[in-house]
Design an enzyme around this catalytic site. Structure first.
Site, short mmCIF file in Angstrom:
data_model
loop_
_atom_site.label_atom_id
_atom_site.label_comp_id
_atom_site.label_asym_id
_atom_site.label_seq_id
_atom_site.Cartn_x
_atom_site.Cartn_y
_atom_site.Cartn_z
CE1 TYR A 9 34.53 48.92 -31.21
CE2 TYR A 9 32.65 47.48 -31.58
CZ TYR A 9 34.01 47.72 -31.63
OH TYR A 9 34.84 46.75 -32.14
N GLY A 10 32.64 52.21 -33.02
CA GLY A 10 33.93 52.70 -33.49
C GLY A 10 33.81 53.60 -34.69
CG LEU A 12 31.26 50.85 -38.99
CD1 LEU A 12 30.77 49.44 -38.69
CD2 LEU A 12 31.06 51.16 -40.47
CD GLU A 84 33.95 46.05 -38.56
OE1 GLU A 84 35.15 45.95 -38.28
OE2 GLU A 84 33.34 47.14 -38.56
N1 PCA Z 1 34.03 49.63 -36.70
C1 PCA Z 1 33.10 48.84 -35.96
C2 PCA Z 1 33.92 48.02 -35.06
C3 PCA Z 1 35.21 48.70 -34.99
C4 PCA Z 1 35.20 49.64 -36.10
O1 PCA Z 1 36.11 50.32 -36.46
C5 PCA Z 1 32.18 49.73 -35.19
O2 PCA Z 1 32.17 50.94 -35.40
O3 PCA Z 1 31.43 49.23 -34.35
#
Ligand code: PCA
Length: 152
Positions: A9-10, A12, A84
């Site tokens: 969600y972030g 990635l 993470e």
């Molecule tokens: N990456 C992970 C979790 C938060 C982030 O920066 C993601 O994209 O889901």
């Protein structure tokens, strides 16, 4: 292959600063499954001096979250866990999401379990974009791989 489903969600997501990590074969294998949205609302905030997107583990607060599902092998799952800092910093939890075709699954999502209550006062987002008009672009730093300096 033995697959694990991960919902990102972030940073990635496609087009975001850490997406290349999912495509780097050195880290393991990943295959895009589809876009999806969480069934429940969760607070997705941007915080710390590195403007990190955090999904806070407080159900029914915030918005339904847009993201992407990937099927990953053991190696990529282990890489993402390390990246993470699972389970000491982010912790992945199986969480229901709905795909664009209406099908439902429960991929892993990396949540922040221990957070300062003040973080719930931050703006919540439904669809993270590091380059969005919030003006809080993700800051890539060597120290973001260590939790020591995250809150400074
Ligand atoms: N990456 C992970 C979790 C938060 C982030 O920066 C993601 O994209 O889901």
């Amino acid at each position: 292959m033995s697959g694990h489903l991960v919902f990102v969600y972030g940073t990635l997501k496609t087009g975001q600063p850490n997406h290349y990590l999912l495509n780097d074969k050195i880290n393991g294998f990943s295959k895009f499954v589809g876009k999806a949205q969480t069934v429940d609302k969760w607070p997705l905030v941007i915080s710390s001096k590195y403007n990190i997107p955090f999904l806070l583990n407080k159900q029914d607060f915030g918005k339904k979250i847009c993201g992407e599902i990937y099927s990953v092998d053991d190696k990529m799952r282990d890489f993402l866990d390390k990246f993470e800092c699972h389970p000491t910093y982010y912790k992945r939890l199986e969480t229901p999401v709905i795909l664009e075709d209406g099908s439902q699954m429960s991929p892993w999502i990396y949540f922040l379990l221990d957070f300062k209550p003040e973080m719930l006062n931050l703006i919540t987002y439904g669809n993270y974009d590091s380059y969005g008009d919030h003006g809080l672009p993700y800051v890539e730093s060597e120290t973001t791989s260590s939790t020591d300096d995250m809150w400074a």
